[in-house]
Design an enzyme around this catalytic site. Structure first.
Site, short mmCIF file in Angstrom:
data_model
loop_
_atom_site.label_atom_id
_atom_site.label_comp_id
_atom_site.label_asym_id
_atom_site.label_seq_id
_atom_site.Cartn_x
_atom_site.Cartn_y
_atom_site.Cartn_z
N ARG A 21 -7.99 5.48 -9.87
CA ARG A 21 -7.75 4.32 -9.01
C ARG A 21 -7.93 3.03 -9.81
O ARG A 21 -7.15 2.10 -9.71
CB ARG A 21 -8.74 4.30 -7.84
CG ARG A 21 -8.31 5.19 -6.72
CD ARG A 21 -9.22 5.08 -5.51
NE ARG A 21 -8.79 6.06 -4.56
CZ ARG A 21 -7.84 5.85 -3.64
NH1 ARG A 21 -7.26 4.69 -3.53
NH2 ARG A 21 -7.49 6.81 -2.81
N GLY A 27 8.73 -2.83 4.16
CA GLY A 27 8.63 -4.23 3.76
C GLY A 27 9.16 -5.23 4.77
O GLY A 27 9.60 -6.31 4.39
N MET A 55 -0.42 1.02 1.27
CA MET A 55 -1.13 2.14 1.87
C MET A 55 -2.19 2.78 0.96
O MET A 55 -2.43 3.98 1.03
CB MET A 55 -0.13 3.21 2.33
CG MET A 55 0.86 2.70 3.36
SD MET A 55 0.09 1.92 4.80
CE MET A 55 -0.30 3.38 5.74
N ARG A 56 -2.81 1.98 0.11
CA ARG A 56 -3.90 2.51 -0.71
C ARG A 56 -5.15 1.66 -0.52
O ARG A 56 -5.06 0.44 -0.47
CB ARG A 56 -3.51 2.50 -2.19
CG ARG A 56 -2.82 3.76 -2.62
CD ARG A 56 -2.38 3.63 -4.04
NE ARG A 56 -3.43 3.94 -5.00
CZ ARG A 56 -3.83 5.16 -5.30
NH1 ARG A 56 -3.28 6.20 -4.71
NH2 ARG A 56 -4.76 5.38 -6.20
N ASP A 73 -10.76 -2.17 6.24
CA ASP A 73 -10.36 -3.01 7.38
C ASP A 73 -11.54 -3.72 8.03
O ASP A 73 -11.60 -3.87 9.26
CB ASP A 73 -9.61 -2.15 8.43
CG ASP A 73 -8.36 -1.49 7.84
OD1 ASP A 73 -7.71 -2.11 6.99
OD2 ASP A 73 -8.06 -0.35 8.23
N ASN A 108 -4.82 -8.89 4.33
CA ASN A 108 -4.15 -7.67 4.77
C ASN A 108 -3.69 -7.84 6.22
O ASN A 108 -4.33 -8.54 7.00
CB ASN A 108 -5.15 -6.50 4.69
CG ASN A 108 -4.56 -5.19 5.16
OD1 ASN A 108 -3.46 -4.80 4.77
ND2 ASN A 108 -5.28 -4.48 6.03
N GLU A 119 3.58 -9.03 14.32
CA GLU A 119 3.08 -9.10 12.93
C GLU A 119 3.89 -10.11 12.11
O GLU A 119 3.33 -10.83 11.28
CB GLU A 119 3.18 -7.73 12.25
CG GLU A 119 2.21 -6.69 12.76
CD GLU A 119 2.29 -5.40 11.95
OE1 GLU A 119 2.46 -5.46 10.73
OE2 GLU A 119 2.19 -4.31 12.56
N HIS A 155 -3.16 -5.66 9.59
CA HIS A 155 -3.53 -4.35 10.14
C HIS A 155 -2.94 -4.22 11.56
O HIS A 155 -3.07 -5.14 12.37
CB HIS A 155 -5.05 -4.22 10.19
CG HIS A 155 -5.49 -2.90 10.75
ND1 HIS A 155 -5.43 -1.75 10.00
CD2 HIS A 155 -5.90 -2.54 11.98
CE1 HIS A 155 -5.81 -0.73 10.76
NE2 HIS A 155 -6.11 -1.18 11.96
N ASN A 164 7.29 -6.88 6.82
CA ASN A 164 6.37 -8.02 6.74
C ASN A 164 6.63 -8.86 5.49
O ASN A 164 6.55 -10.09 5.53
CB ASN A 164 4.92 -7.53 6.76
CG ASN A 164 4.44 -7.25 8.16
OD1 ASN A 164 4.22 -8.18 8.93
ND2 ASN A 164 4.29 -5.98 8.51
C1 GRF Z 1 2.71 -2.61 9.41
O1 GRF Z 1 2.57 -2.10 10.71
C2 GRF Z 1 1.37 -3.08 8.87
O2 GRF Z 1 0.54 -3.62 9.85
C3 GRF Z 1 0.78 -1.81 8.34
O3 GRF Z 1 1.87 -1.11 7.78
C4 GRF Z 1 3.09 -1.51 8.40
C5 GRF Z 1 3.99 -2.01 7.33
O4 GRF Z 1 5.29 -2.27 7.78
N1 GRF Z 1 -0.30 -2.09 7.43
P1 GRF Z 1 6.33 -3.00 6.80
O5 GRF Z 1 6.38 -2.20 5.51
O6 GRF Z 1 5.88 -4.40 6.58
O7 GRF Z 1 7.64 -2.92 7.54
#
Ligand code: GRF
Length: 200
Positions: free
Chosen positions: A64, A12, A89-90, A144, A106, A173, A108, A14
């Site tokens: 799902r 987390g 991650m889903r 994506d 999202n 990011e 990426h 981000n």
């Molecule tokens: C990041 O690299 C993001 O681009 C990818 O998963 C990672 C998540 O990192 N989808 P965090 O959980 O935000 O630290």
């Protein structure tokens, strides 16, 4: 002010970047919920520390669609305007993507359309690229493939290791994702086919 929800599966960082930008008054929005499909995602602790309601919605033993419906129920209750996938991650089905079309974004860890999938940094590194980066994009039914909002480059240096490349990538990011969230909350993003126009 927009209601934002962030979906996570892990650390987390981000999410933290969005929390910090909201706190600093840079984003015209409020994070109304953080939802994880992993009970032990550290991002849930980050959200709790920031007094944001958290939800763990496990996906084991259900379809799902059933899993997504549980998330949709929360989003509808919270009247969410924007859903941010930040290390979620889903892959989402058309049930979810259809419902949140044009308000689902999202982050990426590669310069799309190169290296979609779960290991953008590893794939960029192993290919021997000289430049990697990240992409913030709207989510469509593909993996994506949605319209691109922001891309930032990360040049690979001679003395990099995968770890140093990744760490610098994450720092990038943490700039790009809050910026995209800010633009969305300011109604500055206009989708025209595959292109996303950023209004002044
Ligand atoms: C990041 O690299 C993001 O681009 C990818 O998963 C990672 C998540 O990192 N989808 P965090 O959980 O935000 O630290």
């Amino acid at each position: 002010m927009k209601n934002i929800t962030v979906l996570i599966s892990g650390n987390g960082t981000n999410l933290q970047a969005i929390i910090d930008n909201v706190k600093a008054g840079k984003i015209n929005g409020k994070i109304v919920a953080v939802i994880s499909n992993k009970a032990d995602a550290f991002g849930l602790e980050r959200a709790k520390k920031a007094d944001i309601p958290t939800y763990f919605i496990g996906h084991k033993g259900i379809t799902r669609e059933e899993h997504e419906q549980k998330i949709i129920d929360i989003l509808e209750k919270e009247k969410v305007d924007l859903v941010v996938l930040a290390g979620y991650m889903r892959v989402l089905t058309s049930l979810f993507v259809g419902k949140y079309k044009n308000r689902l974004i999202n982050i990426h860890p590669a310069l799309l359309p190169a290296f979609p999938g779960t290991d953008g940094y590893g794939d960029t590194w192993n290919y021997g690229c000289k430049v990697g980066g990240c992409t913030v994009h709207f989510v469509d039914e593909g993996v994506d493939t949605g319209p691109i909002i922001i891309q930032r480059a990360n040049e690979i240096r001679e003395d990099d290791t995968l770890e140093t490349f990744k760490q610098r990538g994450l720092d990038i990011e943490h700039q790009a994702l809050p910026e995209a969230v800010k633009l969305f909350c300011d109604d500055k993003l206009k989708i025209e086919g595959r292109k996303v126009k950023i209004e002044k």
